[in-house]
Write an enzyme that holds these catalytic residues in place. Structure first.
Site, short mmCIF file in Angstrom:
data_model
loop_
_atom_site.label_atom_id
_atom_site.label_comp_id
_atom_site.label_asym_id
_atom_site.label_seq_id
_atom_site.Cartn_x
_atom_site.Cartn_y
_atom_site.Cartn_z
N GLN A 164 -4.19 12.20 2.32
CA GLN A 164 -4.02 10.83 2.81
C GLN A 164 -3.40 10.66 4.19
O GLN A 164 -3.88 9.87 5.00
CB GLN A 164 -3.18 10.02 1.79
CG GLN A 164 -3.12 8.56 2.15
CD GLN A 164 -2.25 7.71 1.25
OE1 GLN A 164 -1.88 6.62 1.62
NE2 GLN A 164 -1.90 8.17 0.07
N SER A 165 -2.30 11.40 4.45
CA SER A 165 -1.55 11.09 5.67
C SER A 165 -2.38 11.31 6.94
O SER A 165 -2.48 10.41 7.79
CB SER A 165 -0.28 11.95 5.74
OG SER A 165 -0.63 13.32 5.84
N ASP A 174 -16.48 27.02 7.50
CA ASP A 174 -15.48 27.91 6.91
C ASP A 174 -14.65 28.44 8.07
O ASP A 174 -15.13 29.27 8.86
CB ASP A 174 -16.17 29.04 6.14
CG ASP A 174 -15.16 30.00 5.50
OD1 ASP A 174 -13.96 29.87 5.82
OD2 ASP A 174 -15.58 30.87 4.71
N TYR A 228 4.22 15.66 -0.75
CA TYR A 228 3.34 14.53 -1.04
C TYR A 228 4.12 13.23 -0.91
O TYR A 228 5.35 13.24 -0.79
CB TYR A 228 2.76 14.66 -2.46
CG TYR A 228 1.72 15.76 -2.58
CD1 TYR A 228 0.41 15.54 -2.15
CD2 TYR A 228 2.04 17.00 -3.11
CE1 TYR A 228 -0.56 16.55 -2.26
CE2 TYR A 228 1.09 18.01 -3.21
CZ TYR A 228 -0.22 17.78 -2.79
OH TYR A 228 -1.15 18.76 -2.89
N GLU A 229 3.39 12.13 -0.98
CA GLU A 229 3.94 10.79 -0.79
C GLU A 229 5.34 10.58 -1.38
O GLU A 229 6.29 10.26 -0.69
CB GLU A 229 2.96 9.78 -1.40
CG GLU A 229 3.46 8.36 -1.48
CD GLU A 229 3.62 7.71 -0.12
OE1 GLU A 229 2.72 7.83 0.71
OE2 GLU A 229 4.67 7.06 0.10
N ASP A 267 2.76 8.69 3.26
CA ASP A 267 1.48 9.19 3.75
C ASP A 267 0.90 8.29 4.84
O ASP A 267 0.80 8.67 6.00
CB ASP A 267 0.47 9.26 2.59
CG ASP A 267 0.67 10.51 1.76
OD1 ASP A 267 1.28 11.45 2.26
OD2 ASP A 267 0.19 10.54 0.61
N GLY A 283 17.54 -9.07 5.06
CA GLY A 283 17.82 -9.66 6.37
C GLY A 283 19.06 -10.51 6.45
O GLY A 283 19.31 -11.16 7.45
N GLY A 284 19.85 -10.56 5.39
CA GLY A 284 21.09 -11.33 5.46
C GLY A 284 20.96 -12.74 4.92
O GLY A 284 21.96 -13.46 4.80
N GLN A 285 19.77 -13.19 4.58
CA GLN A 285 19.58 -14.52 3.98
C GLN A 285 19.29 -14.29 2.50
O GLN A 285 18.33 -13.60 2.18
CB GLN A 285 18.39 -15.24 4.62
CG GLN A 285 18.48 -15.40 6.12
CD GLN A 285 19.43 -16.52 6.53
OE1 GLN A 285 19.88 -17.30 5.68
NE2 GLN A 285 19.75 -16.57 7.80
#
Ligand code: COA
Length: 530
Positions: A119-120, A175, A240-241, A270, A349-351
């Site tokens: 995936q990555s 190959d 992996y992830e 990933d 975020g502080g809220q």
């Protein structure tokens, strides 16, 4: 005789004048440029001859003064005449006259040797492909990227795991350990601008594709890698992830305080690292315009996750100066430990924010909304939920007063949100600038027309599996319009790349085919296998 004496006197006079002029020039040069160099002269009544002499000396002085000023001007660097034209700006060409979107794509002409799998790496090269790069994906003959066969939903066909990460690419089977395969790879290295890989540590070297070899073969080539960890104690580990989510600090800060660490559904290890790598590659391409040479680009998944979790490292440092007041455990009077705790659904975020039930929550697991009690809209929130008295009540009127009562406040708001669907809550709140977020299921996202309209969710046709949905380019550019193409079949472009890109003749291709460098190894005969 008299003539010679006369001549001598004249020469003496010229010499004297020259000496005077030289002194005057020296004097003028030492003055501040621009200031008058006229010497203060005393006006005296002189006999005619003396007056004439004085006049000629003054003229010589003025000439010398002008010459000196010219010299100073010549020595002072002048500002170039600024002529702002598009052509002059950083050596860029004139702005294209073509309409936006018709001048090619951002990465047109960039050739990628795509050695990625799972995936990555594929996330990274797919994004580059969306931007117009030619991605030549090298896969093992007969096997291919392992994800082709993972989580298969249609028998015998490439899985969605593969197809959704490998659009806009061409596939060649080689190959890489076969001598002929190595020769083909050498040609590809000479042809391409960037090699992208995410093999286990050391695998590329074991193929003989060391940085030294690649750099010698093509000094302009950029070699971009994803690894699990950067240099250090874990550098040799396969990752992996979820390993990355845990090692990058995301899991320890995700989940509820009284529960175990949690991984998130978004593939920040990933896909997140693939995105970081794409950024690094584009920067390296830009730098290469100046230096003419390639470089190594490394993105460790641990680093990528930490970069995305940086607000939690922020909180770790704040913790040394006191409790984290925006975490609901503060309001509940629960002491903090030494490390950043899991914050449930608290807003980072502080809220203060929380996920609240909406109409239908009993049957629909996604009938929820994220609700933020942002201070500037506290008044409208109180009016909407039928608590106008909270606007002035000292226990509720200010953010600090509300902190110990957040649970009660959110329970009260929830009584109101439960009377409406999540979309009705969203419509009502947005009219008052109250930030809320409906919890959208993947079904709702797949069916959302506005995401189709913007090309964020795209339907493509595949010769084997038929139509499928994929995620298009999340980055929208006004002059580089993404066209999402289906993923390639295994080795679909092998011949095309060998002949049209690498210049092999038909006879050579035939030879390569029989060499076994691009075809799957023959299955051993039954008798042999037994
Ligand atoms: N021809 C011949 N051999 C090939 C080949 C080709 N075209 N393509 C790959 N191979 C070989 C490699 O050379 C390697 O052989 P070796 O170990 O004998 O040298 C072998 O295939 C397996 O490669 P590897 O990368 O080790 O795959 P894996 O399935 O064992 O491990 C990962 C998978 C993802 C764990 C590992 O690649 C990894 O840690 N990658 C870096 C981190 C990463 O990207 N993780 C996220 C993945 S989403």
């Amino acid at each position: 005789m008299a003539k010679t004496a006369k001549k001598k006197r004249a020469a003496k006079r010229v010499k004297k004048k020259a000496a005077v002029a030289q002194r005057a020039a020296k004097h003028a040069a030492s003055r501040v440029p621009g200031r008058s160099a006229k010497p203060a002269t005393k006006k005296v009544k002189a006999p005619r001859k003396a007056a004439a002499k004085a006049r000629s000396m003054a003229a010589a002085e003025r000439r010398a003064e002008r010459a000196a000023r010219r010299k100073v001007r010549a020595a002072t660097p002048r500002k170039p005449a600024v002529k702002v034209t598009a052509a002059a700006a950083n050596g860029l060409p004139n702005p294209s006259g073509k309409p936006f979107g018709q001048a090619g794509k951002a990465l047109d002409g960039v050739k990628i040797l795509d050695f990625t799998h799972v995936q990555s790496g594929p996330t990274c090269t797919q994004l580059l492909g969306y931007m117009g790069a030619d991605c030549i994906k090298v896969e093992r003959p007969g096997v291919g990227d392992i994800t082709r066969g993972q989580l298969r939903d249609v028998k015998g066909q490439d899985s969605l795991y593969f197809t959704m990460l490998n659009g806009n690419k061409r596939s060649i089977t080689i190959d890489s350990k076969h001598p002929k395969g190595k020769e083909i790879l050498e040609r590809l290295i000479k042809h391409c601008d960037v090699l992208v890989e995410n093999f286990a540590p050391g695998a590329l070297d074991r193929m003989g594709l060391t940085w030294e070899y690649i750099h010698k073969t093509n000094p302009r080539m950029i070699v971009a890698s994803v690894k699990g960890f950067g240099p250090g104690p874990y550098e040799d580990c396969k990752v992996y992830e979820n390993v990355a989510q845990c090692a990058g600090g995301a899991a320890s800060t995700t989940g509820f305080r009284d529960g175990p660490p949690l991984v998130t559904g978004a593939q920040i290890g990933d896909s997140g690292t693939g995105l970081h790598l794409a950024f690094g590659i584009v920067c390296a391409l830009y730098q290469r315009n100046r230096t003419g040479r390639g470089q190594k680009v490394l993105c460790a998944m641990q680093d990528g996750v930490l970069n995305l979790a940086r607000v939690k490292l922020r909180d770790q440092q704040r913790l040394t100066h006191g409790p984290l007041t925006e975490y609901s455990q503060y309001g509940e009077g629960i002491p903090f430990g030494k490390a950043v705790p899991r914050a449930g659904n608290d807003s980072g975020g502080g809220q203060p924010g929380w996920i609240l039930k909406c109409k239908g929550w009993e049957d629909d697991p996604d009938a929820y909304i994220y609700f933020i009690t942002q201070a500037p809209v506290w008044g409208p929130i109180c009016d909407l939920i039928g608590k106008p008295e909270w606007k002035t009540d000292p226990d509720y009127a200010t953010p600090p007063a509300r902190l110990p009562r957040l649970r009660h406040i959110f329970n009260t708001i929830e009584e109101w949100t439960k009377t409406m669907t999540k979309f009705e809550v969203m419509d009502t709140c947005n009219k008052h600038d109250i930030p809320v977020g409906p919890i959208l299921s993947m079904k709702e996202i797949a069916e959302e027309q506005s995401l189709r309209d913007t090309g964020t969710v795209v339907e493509v046709d595949h010769p084997g599996r038929g139509k499928y949905l994929t995620v298009g380019n999340p980055v929208k550019m006004s002059d580089s319009i993404t066209e999402v193409k289906r993923s390639p079949l295994l080795g679909e472009h092998t011949e095309e790349i060998l002949t049209k890109v690498l210049g092999y003749s038909a006879e050579e291709v035939a030879g390569i085919k029989t060499s076994g460098a691009i075809t799957a190894p023959e299955k051993p005969a039954k008798a042999e296998a037994a």
